[in-house]
Design a protein around this motif. Structure first.
Motif, mmCIF file in Angstrom:
data_model
loop_
_atom_site.group_PDB
_atom_site.id
_atom_site.type_symbol
_atom_site.label_atom_id
_atom_site.label_comp_id
_atom_site.label_asym_id
_atom_site.label_seq_id
_atom_site.Cartn_x
_atom_site.Cartn_y
_atom_site.Cartn_z
ATOM 1 N N UNK A 158 6.760 -7.968 -3.388
ATOM 2 C CA UNK A 158 7.680 -8.918 -2.746
ATOM 3 C C UNK A 158 6.819 -9.770 -1.644
ATOM 4 N N UNK A 159 6.338 -9.015 -0.885
ATOM 5 C CA UNK A 159 5.508 -9.764 0.354
ATOM 6 C C UNK A 159 4.349 -10.427 -0.020
ATOM 7 N N UNK A 160 3.628 -9.514 -1.003
ATOM 8 C CA UNK A 160 2.575 -10.434 -1.642
ATOM 9 C C UNK A 160 2.423 -11.847 -2.349
ATOM 10 N N UNK A 161 3.890 -11.740 -2.848
ATOM 11 C CA UNK A 161 4.212 -13.138 -3.641
ATOM 12 C C UNK A 161 4.016 -14.166 -2.684
ATOM 13 N N UNK A 210 -3.313 -0.662 -6.085
ATOM 14 C CA UNK A 210 -3.174 0.305 -4.882
ATOM 15 C C UNK A 210 -2.474 1.717 -5.358
ATOM 16 N N UNK A 211 -3.134 2.695 -4.760
ATOM 17 C CA UNK A 211 -2.827 3.909 -5.396
ATOM 18 C C UNK A 211 -3.317 4.635 -4.081
ATOM 19 N N UNK A 212 -2.393 5.539 -3.739
ATOM 20 C CA UNK A 212 -2.483 6.494 -2.337
ATOM 21 C C UNK A 212 -3.034 7.678 -2.743
ATOM 22 N N UNK A 213 -3.299 8.207 -3.855
ATOM 23 C CA UNK A 213 -3.978 9.389 -4.171
ATOM 24 C C UNK A 213 -5.546 9.080 -4.727
ATOM 25 N N UNK A 214 -6.251 9.468 -3.431
ATOM 26 C CA UNK A 214 -7.834 9.061 -3.650
ATOM 27 C C UNK A 214 -8.408 9.200 -4.988
ATOM 28 N N UNK A 215 -8.218 10.448 -5.484
ATOM 29 C CA UNK A 215 -9.018 10.550 -6.958
ATOM 30 C C UNK A 215 -8.723 9.557 -8.030
ATOM 31 N N UNK A 216 -7.277 9.159 -8.102
ATOM 32 C CA UNK A 216 -6.904 8.571 -9.138
ATOM 33 C C UNK A 216 -7.236 6.945 -8.662
ATOM 34 N N UNK A 217 -7.118 6.550 -7.412
ATOM 35 C CA UNK A 217 -7.680 5.320 -7.072
ATOM 36 C C UNK A 217 -9.131 5.041 -7.313
ATOM 37 N N UNK A 218 -9.930 5.829 -6.928
ATOM 38 C CA UNK A 218 -11.356 5.740 -7.198
ATOM 39 C C UNK A 218 -11.654 5.669 -8.790
ATOM 40 N N UNK A 219 -10.972 6.628 -9.691
ATOM 41 C CA UNK A 219 -11.204 6.758 -10.946
ATOM 42 C C UNK A 219 -10.685 5.182 -11.685
ATOM 43 N N UNK A 244 -7.442 -16.343 -5.547
ATOM 44 C CA UNK A 244 -6.378 -15.826 -6.189
ATOM 45 C C UNK A 244 -6.493 -14.372 -6.697
ATOM 46 N N UNK A 245 -5.278 -13.851 -6.496
ATOM 47 C CA UNK A 245 -5.450 -12.251 -7.006
ATOM 48 C C UNK A 245 -4.557 -12.246 -8.489
ATOM 49 N N UNK A 246 -5.282 -12.295 -9.436
ATOM 50 C CA UNK A 246 -4.484 -12.410 -10.565
ATOM 51 C C UNK A 246 -3.462 -11.039 -10.945
ATOM 52 N N UNK A 247 -3.940 -10.048 -10.444
ATOM 53 C CA UNK A 247 -2.892 -8.977 -10.842
ATOM 54 C C UNK A 247 -3.194 -7.766 -9.755
ATOM 55 N N UNK A 248 -2.166 -7.211 -9.650
ATOM 56 C CA UNK A 248 -1.921 -6.055 -8.837
ATOM 57 C C UNK A 248 -1.341 -5.005 -9.369
ATOM 58 N N UNK A 249 -1.868 -3.552 -9.448
ATOM 59 C CA UNK A 249 -1.564 -2.385 -10.087
ATOM 60 C C UNK A 249 -1.206 -1.536 -8.933
ATOM 61 N N UNK A 250 -0.136 -1.252 -8.705
ATOM 62 C CA UNK A 250 0.498 -0.547 -7.754
ATOM 63 C C UNK A 250 1.310 0.810 -8.190
ATOM 64 N N UNK A 251 1.074 1.850 -7.189
ATOM 65 C CA UNK A 251 2.307 2.936 -7.319
ATOM 66 C C UNK A 251 3.637 2.477 -6.927
ATOM 67 N N UNK A 273 5.392 5.054 -2.598
ATOM 68 C CA UNK A 273 4.441 5.464 -1.732
ATOM 69 C C UNK A 273 4.724 5.387 -0.020
ATOM 70 N N UNK A 274 4.175 6.128 0.671
ATOM 71 C CA UNK A 274 4.781 6.199 1.956
ATOM 72 C C UNK A 274 4.564 4.959 2.627
ATOM 73 N N UNK A 275 5.201 4.617 3.834
ATOM 74 C CA UNK A 275 5.283 3.314 4.624
ATOM 75 C C UNK A 275 5.602 2.150 3.918
ATOM 76 N N UNK A 276 4.989 1.799 2.883
ATOM 77 C CA UNK A 276 5.354 0.496 2.200
ATOM 78 C C UNK A 276 5.354 0.756 0.512
ATOM 79 N N UNK A 277 6.331 0.610 -0.054
ATOM 80 C CA UNK A 277 6.393 0.886 -1.649
ATOM 81 C C UNK A 277 5.969 -0.260 -2.266
ATOM 82 N N UNK A 278 5.609 0.144 -3.468
ATOM 83 C CA UNK A 278 5.225 -0.707 -4.508
ATOM 84 C C UNK A 278 6.044 -2.211 -4.688
#
Length: 118
Positions: free
Chosen positions: A61-64, A1-10, A41-48, A51-56
């Motif tokens: 914590x919530x995803x767990x 999860x990345x809030x910068x569009x270009x980096x997220x798409x790449x 199952x979601x084996x891995x989350x890659x997150x900044x 981030x605005x609104x809800x940080x990594x």
């Protein structure tokens, strides 16, 4: 999860090209929505980290609660010691600094999935 569009798409393209199935989200709230709708199952989350609104960290914590199997790699454009000093990361959390090389990302992802960073 990345809030910068270009980096997220790449990042999505790189991971997909290397055989990973990717669920993409634009922010923490979107990631929770996507994860809630994903039954498998979601084996891995890659997150900044920051981030605005809800940080990594809060996202992880919530995803767990719904996906306790999920391992996490945090990323940030800030140096790792600065992120730790400002309370965004704790000792032992897996981290990759942006910008990162494709090889570095792939090694980190494989290492986390293989349990080398537990």
């Amino acid at each position: 999860m990345e809030d910068e569009d270009e980096l997220r798409h790449l990042t999505h393209a790189v991971l997909t090209k290397n055989g990973y199935r990717v669920l993409e989200a634009v922010n923490g709230e979107d990631a929770l929505r996507v994860a809630t709708q994903h039954i498998e199952p979601i084996p891995l989350m890659l997150s900044d980290v920051i981030m605005p609104r809800l940080g990594g960290r809060e996202l992880a914590r919530r995803l767990a609660t719904s996906h306790p199997e999920t391992k996490v790699i945090f990323m940030s454009g800030y140096a790792s010691d600065a992120v730790v000093r400002h309370g965004q990361l704790e000792e032992g959390m897996v981290y990759i600094e942006k910008p990162f090389a494709v090889d570095s990302l792939m090694q980190k992802v494989r290492g986390v999935l293989d349990g080398k960073f537990d």
